[in-house]
Design a protein around this motif. Structure first.
Motif, PDB file in Angstrom:
ATOM      1  N   ILE A  26     -10.365   5.579  17.102  1.00  0.00           N
ATOM      2  CA  ILE A  26     -10.022   6.847  16.467  1.00  0.00           C
ATOM      3  C   ILE A  26     -10.529   6.783  15.030  1.00  0.00           C
ATOM      4  CG2 ILE A  26      -8.103   8.347  15.765  1.00  0.00           C
ATOM      5  CD1 ILE A  26      -6.468   6.927  18.025  1.00  0.00           C
ATOM      6  N   GLU A  27     -11.287   7.777  14.602  1.00  0.00           N
ATOM      7  CA  GLU A  27     -11.853   7.775  13.263  1.00  0.00           C
ATOM      8  C   GLU A  27     -10.763   8.034  12.223  1.00  0.00           C
ATOM      9  OE1 GLU A  27     -15.923   9.434  11.493  1.00  0.00           O
ATOM     10  OE2 GLU A  27     -14.417  11.020  11.736  1.00  0.00           O
ATOM     11  N   VAL A  28     -10.762   7.213  11.171  1.00  0.00           N
ATOM     12  CA  VAL A  28      -9.767   7.354  10.104  1.00  0.00           C
ATOM     13  C   VAL A  28     -10.449   7.243   8.747  1.00  0.00           C
ATOM     14  CG1 VAL A  28      -7.820   6.484  11.456  1.00  0.00           C
ATOM     15  CG2 VAL A  28      -9.255   4.870  10.173  1.00  0.00           C
ATOM     16  N   ILE A  29      -9.776   7.776   7.733  1.00  0.00           N
ATOM     17  CA  ILE A  29     -10.237   7.680   6.358  1.00  0.00           C
ATOM     18  C   ILE A  29      -9.193   6.914   5.561  1.00  0.00           C
ATOM     19  CG2 ILE A  29     -10.785   8.992   4.267  1.00  0.00           C
ATOM     20  CD1 ILE A  29     -11.741  11.264   6.085  1.00  0.00           C
ATOM     21  N   VAL A  30      -9.638   6.030   4.696  1.00  0.00           N
ATOM     22  CA  VAL A  30      -8.721   5.247   3.870  1.00  0.00           C
ATOM     23  C   VAL A  30      -8.204   6.136   2.737  1.00  0.00           C
ATOM     24  CG1 VAL A  30      -8.446   3.235   2.387  1.00  0.00           C
ATOM     25  CG2 VAL A  30      -9.925   3.107   4.413  1.00  0.00           C
ATOM     26  N   ALA A  68       2.721  -3.123  14.650  1.00  0.00           N
ATOM     27  CA  ALA A  68       1.510  -3.523  13.928  1.00  0.00           C
ATOM     28  C   ALA A  68       0.561  -4.316  14.820  1.00  0.00           C
ATOM     29  CB  ALA A  68       1.898  -4.352  12.698  1.00  0.00           C
ATOM     30  N   GLU A  69       1.132  -5.089  15.754  1.00  0.00           N
ATOM     31  CA  GLU A  69       0.299  -5.899  16.648  1.00  0.00           C
ATOM     32  C   GLU A  69      -0.535  -5.043  17.585  1.00  0.00           C
ATOM     33  OE1 GLU A  69       3.567  -6.218  16.315  1.00  0.00           O
ATOM     34  OE2 GLU A  69       3.660  -7.989  15.036  1.00  0.00           O
ATOM     35  N   GLY A  70      -0.142  -3.782  17.746  1.00  0.00           N
ATOM     36  CA  GLY A  70      -0.873  -2.888  18.649  1.00  0.00           C
ATOM     37  C   GLY A  70      -2.018  -2.154  17.987  1.00  0.00           C
ATOM     38  N   LEU A  71      -2.251  -2.418  16.693  1.00  0.00           N
ATOM     39  CA  LEU A  71      -3.314  -1.747  15.952  1.00  0.00           C
ATOM     40  C   LEU A  71      -4.415  -2.729  15.587  1.00  0.00           C
ATOM     41  CD1 LEU A  71      -1.131   0.288  13.421  1.00  0.00           C
ATOM     42  CD2 LEU A  71      -2.180   1.158  15.514  1.00  0.00           C
ATOM     43  N   SER A  72      -5.649  -2.284  15.667  1.00  0.00           N
ATOM     44  CA  SER A  72      -6.773  -3.075  15.169  1.00  0.00           C
ATOM     45  C   SER A  72      -7.767  -2.132  14.511  1.00  0.00           C
ATOM     46  CB  SER A  72      -7.449  -3.861  16.308  1.00  0.00           C
ATOM     47  OG  SER A  72      -7.893  -2.986  17.332  1.00  0.00           O
ATOM     48  N   LEU A  73      -8.414  -2.607  13.461  1.00  0.00           N
ATOM     49  CA  LEU A  73      -9.321  -1.772  12.680  1.00  0.00           C
ATOM     50  C   LEU A  73     -10.736  -2.336  12.778  1.00  0.00           C
ATOM     51  CD1 LEU A  73      -8.729   0.754  10.948  1.00  0.00           C
ATOM     52  CD2 LEU A  73      -8.839  -0.704   8.933  1.00  0.00           C
ATOM     53  N   HIS A  74     -11.702  -1.427  12.886  1.00  0.00           N
ATOM     54  CA  HIS A  74     -13.099  -1.839  13.062  1.00  0.00           C
ATOM     55  C   HIS A  74     -13.997  -1.055  12.112  1.00  0.00           C
ATOM     56  CE1 HIS A  74     -11.820  -3.811  16.829  1.00  0.00           C
ATOM     57  NE2 HIS A  74     -11.093  -2.715  17.022  1.00  0.00           N
ATOM     58  N   ALA A  75     -15.089  -1.688  11.732  1.00  0.00           N
ATOM     59  CA  ALA A  75     -16.039  -1.028  10.835  1.00  0.00           C
ATOM     60  C   ALA A  75     -16.923  -0.040  11.579  1.00  0.00           C
ATOM     61  CB  ALA A  75     -16.891  -2.079  10.125  1.00  0.00           C
ATOM     62  N   GLN A  76     -17.123  -0.288  12.894  1.00  0.00           N
ATOM     63  CA  GLN A  76     -17.992   0.564  13.707  1.00  0.00           C
ATOM     64  C   GLN A  76     -17.189   1.253  14.805  1.00  0.00           C
ATOM     65  OE1 GLN A  76     -21.168   0.958  12.778  1.00  0.00           O
ATOM     66  NE2 GLN A  76     -20.890  -0.555  11.121  1.00  0.00           N
ATOM     67  N   VAL A  77     -17.673   2.407  15.221  1.00  0.00           N
ATOM     68  CA  VAL A  77     -17.013   3.165  16.266  1.00  0.00           C
ATOM     69  C   VAL A  77     -17.080   2.414  17.590  1.00  0.00           C
ATOM     70  CG1 VAL A  77     -19.104   4.464  16.883  1.00  0.00           C
ATOM     71  CG2 VAL A  77     -16.828   5.444  17.350  1.00  0.00           C
ATOM     72  N   THR A  78     -15.979   2.490  18.385  1.00  0.00           N
ATOM     73  CA  THR A  78     -15.937   1.910  19.724  1.00  0.00           C
ATOM     74  C   THR A  78     -15.496   2.990  20.707  1.00  0.00           C
ATOM     75  OG1 THR A  78     -13.617   1.236  19.578  1.00  0.00           O
ATOM     76  CG2 THR A  78     -15.250  -0.321  18.729  1.00  0.00           C
ATOM     77  N   ALA A  79     -15.552   2.660  21.991  1.00  0.00           N
ATOM     78  CA  ALA A  79     -15.266   3.661  23.019  1.00  0.00           C
ATOM     79  C   ALA A  79     -13.854   4.224  22.906  1.00  0.00           C
ATOM     80  CB  ALA A  79     -15.491   3.055  24.408  1.00  0.00           C
ATOM     81  N   GLU A 115     -12.364   0.758   1.152  1.00  0.00           N
ATOM     82  CA  GLU A 115     -12.134   1.303  -0.175  1.00  0.00           C
ATOM     83  C   GLU A 115     -11.701   2.752  -0.018  1.00  0.00           C
ATOM     84  OE1 GLU A 115     -16.729   2.567  -1.214  1.00  0.00           O
ATOM     85  OE2 GLU A 115     -15.972   0.641  -1.924  1.00  0.00           O
ATOM     86  N   LEU A 116     -11.124   3.319  -1.073  1.00  0.00           N
ATOM     87  CA  LEU A 116     -10.618   4.683  -0.990  1.00  0.00           C
ATOM     88  C   LEU A 116     -11.715   5.640  -0.548  1.00  0.00           C
ATOM     89  CD1 LEU A 116      -8.344   4.986  -4.172  1.00  0.00           C
ATOM     90  CD2 LEU A 116      -7.675   4.556  -1.812  1.00  0.00           C
ATOM     91  N   GLY A 117     -11.398   6.445   0.460  1.00  0.00           N
ATOM     92  CA  GLY A 117     -12.340   7.438   0.955  1.00  0.00           C
ATOM     93  C   GLY A 117     -13.289   6.937   2.017  1.00  0.00           C
ATOM     94  N   SER A 118     -13.313   5.625   2.252  1.00  0.00           N
ATOM     95  CA  SER A 118     -14.237   5.099   3.258  1.00  0.00           C
ATOM     96  C   SER A 118     -13.747   5.405   4.667  1.00  0.00           C
ATOM     97  CB  SER A 118     -14.406   3.590   3.083  1.00  0.00           C
ATOM     98  OG  SER A 118     -13.190   2.914   3.347  1.00  0.00           O
ATOM     99  N   ARG A 119     -14.671   5.444   5.613  1.00  0.00           N
ATOM    100  CA  ARG A 119     -14.339   5.719   7.016  1.00  0.00           C
ATOM    101  C   ARG A 119     -14.255   4.409   7.792  1.00  0.00           C
ATOM    102  NH1 ARG A 119     -14.837  11.123   8.534  1.00  0.00           N
ATOM    103  NH2 ARG A 119     -15.655  12.427   6.845  1.00  0.00           N
ATOM    104  N   SER A 120     -13.330   4.391   8.724  1.00  0.00           N
ATOM    105  CA  SER A 120     -13.174   3.229   9.572  1.00  0.00           C
ATOM    106  C   SER A 120     -12.701   3.717  10.938  1.00  0.00           C
ATOM    107  CB  SER A 120     -12.178   2.241   8.959  1.00  0.00           C
ATOM    108  OG  SER A 120     -12.244   1.003   9.605  1.00  0.00           O
ATOM    109  N   TYR A 121     -12.421   2.766  11.828  1.00  0.00           N
ATOM    110  CA  TYR A 121     -12.067   3.150  13.199  1.00  0.00           C
ATOM    111  C   TYR A 121     -10.926   2.275  13.695  1.00  0.00           C
ATOM    112  CZ  TYR A 121     -16.515   5.447  12.655  1.00  0.00           C
ATOM    113  OH  TYR A 121     -17.534   6.233  12.162  1.00  0.00           O
ATOM    114  N   VAL A 122      -9.850   2.917  14.120  1.00  0.00           N
ATOM    115  CA  VAL A 122      -8.674   2.193  14.564  1.00  0.00           C
ATOM    116  C   VAL A 122      -8.535   2.300  16.078  1.00  0.00           C
ATOM    117  CG1 VAL A 122      -7.067   4.158  14.299  1.00  0.00           C
ATOM    118  CG2 VAL A 122      -6.207   1.831  14.122  1.00  0.00           C
TER     119      VAL A 122
END
Length: 368
Positions: free
Chosen positions: A296-300, A282-293, A338-345
């Motif tokens: 990886i794009e994910v959906i909730v 879990a310590e190796g994961l971080s989630l962001h609201a905006q895309v970074t270099a 929220e369900l269906g929202s996009r985020s970036y891990v």
């Protein structure tokens, strides 16, 4: 020190090798029917393996091989074991102090001396005032304290615990954990604990051995076991959420179903272009609201609130991989999840652990 090396094929398969030093608590974990209790019973002399050796405190308790058969097999009474069972196993017609006196009959002739020693053990368990109560007048936790006092009364060289806390409510279990922790300091003997509860093993054990189908797959301290399992079967058995498959070659880890490639340290143990399983803590994961270099794009897909903690199930848009991420309620709000929202891990490749990918019927999973 307790040294065990056992092997048998029938009636209950068992292939186990471990050591437990004085003062150490060593947990055996694995699915139901994996051989955990069989291992304890074999150490105690209630079962005998077809081959192997058991030594305790420099004394040979058991030895057998395929050529000569069994050459040494001390009886359970001759082995200095304290054995604590899941269901207490108190004699219902004897009161608490009489139950604790049972293992003292062969070593102490005087009834008065037996009762004095038994009372001392009940006092150490914090239930000295309950000495004259019958088992049916005691709560589950009190019965288990009597059983533990009885197991320790004759000063055994090892203590065997067979899921002793599973039938007890959570507050009582926590109290018994403290009692056991305090006793460990004074007893200075090897302690083997069989448990199906990984949290319990993580909390109490210095080392853990994972057993599957009678075979010891890996022995390691809890942190090492949960972060660097030996192979995919171990990772599955210890409940690691984020386990994936890929191909590893010369420091490059590709992710099946994805164009993502991670730079992972090559320790020279895995041949080029080898299919592998890999995990990330879990310590190796971080989630962001905006895309970074490196994101990886994910959906909730799912949000499960557990008090102030939420378990988030994410799905990658490329490859449809499921990622489990835990966050505080405040973090969920900050990221507007929220369900269906996009985020970036983002994944910290330095924390990725790769291991052999072994199907359940592949015997090589036991050793590699």
């Amino acid at each position: 020190m307790l040294k065990i090396k056992l092997s048998q094929t029938t009636p209950n398969p068992l292939q186990l090798k471990l050591e437990c030093i004085p003062g150490e608590l060593h947990a055996l974990v694995g699915p139901s029917g994996s051989g955990k209790t069989t291992a304890l019973r074999t150490i105690a002399g209630l079962n005998n393996a077809s081959s192997g050796k058991i030594e305790c405190d420099g004394e040979l308790w058991f030895e057998a091989n395929e050529i000569n058969g069994t050459t040494t097999a001390l009886s359970p009474a001759q082995r200095s074991c304290g054995f604590l069972f899941q269901q207490y196993a108190l004699f219902p017609h004897l009161n608490a102090i009489e139950n604790v006196c049972i293992p003292l009959y062969n070593s102490i002739n005087s009834l008065a001396e037996r009762r004095v020693l038994a009372q001392q053990w009940l006092d150490r368990m914090g239930i000295g005032e309950l000495a004259n109560r019958m088992p049916n007048q005691l709560s589950g936790g009190q019965q288990q304290r009597v059983a533990l006092a009885r197991a320790l009364a004759r000063s055994p060289k090892i203590l065997l615990l067979d899921e002793p806390f599973s039938a007890i409510d959570a507050p009582t279990r926590q109290s018994l954990y403290k009692t056991l922790a305090n006793l460990r300091k004074d007893l200075n003997i090897p302690i083997l604990l069989v448990t199906h509860d990984l949290r319990e093993a993580d909390l109490l054990a210095d080392r853990i051995t994972v057993i599957d189908q009678g075979v010891g797959l890996q022995t390691a301290p809890p942190q090492v076991l949960f972060e660097r399992p030996r192979n995919s079967r171990v990772a599955e058995l210890v409940g690691i959420n984020n386990m994936f498959e890929g191909v590893f070659s010369a420091g490059k880890l590709s992710w099946n179903g994805s164009t993502q490639v991670f730079d992972v340290i090559d320790k020279g143990k895995i041949p080029p272009n080898t299919p592998v399983a890999w995990v990330i803590p879990a310590e190796g994961l971080s989630l962001h609201a905006q895309v970074t270099a490196q994101s990886i794009e994910v959906i909730v897909d799912q949000i499960s609130a557990l008090g102030q903690i939420a378990v988030i199930q994410l799905r990658t848009t490329e490859g449809s991989h499921t990622i489990i991420w835990e966050a505080s309620a405040a973090e969920v709000k900050r990221l507007s999840l929220e369900l269906g929202s996009r985020s970036y891990v983002e994944m910290d490749a330095s924390q990725i652990h790769i291991m052999p990918l072994r199907p359940i019927n592949d015997p090589r999973r036991f050793t590699n």
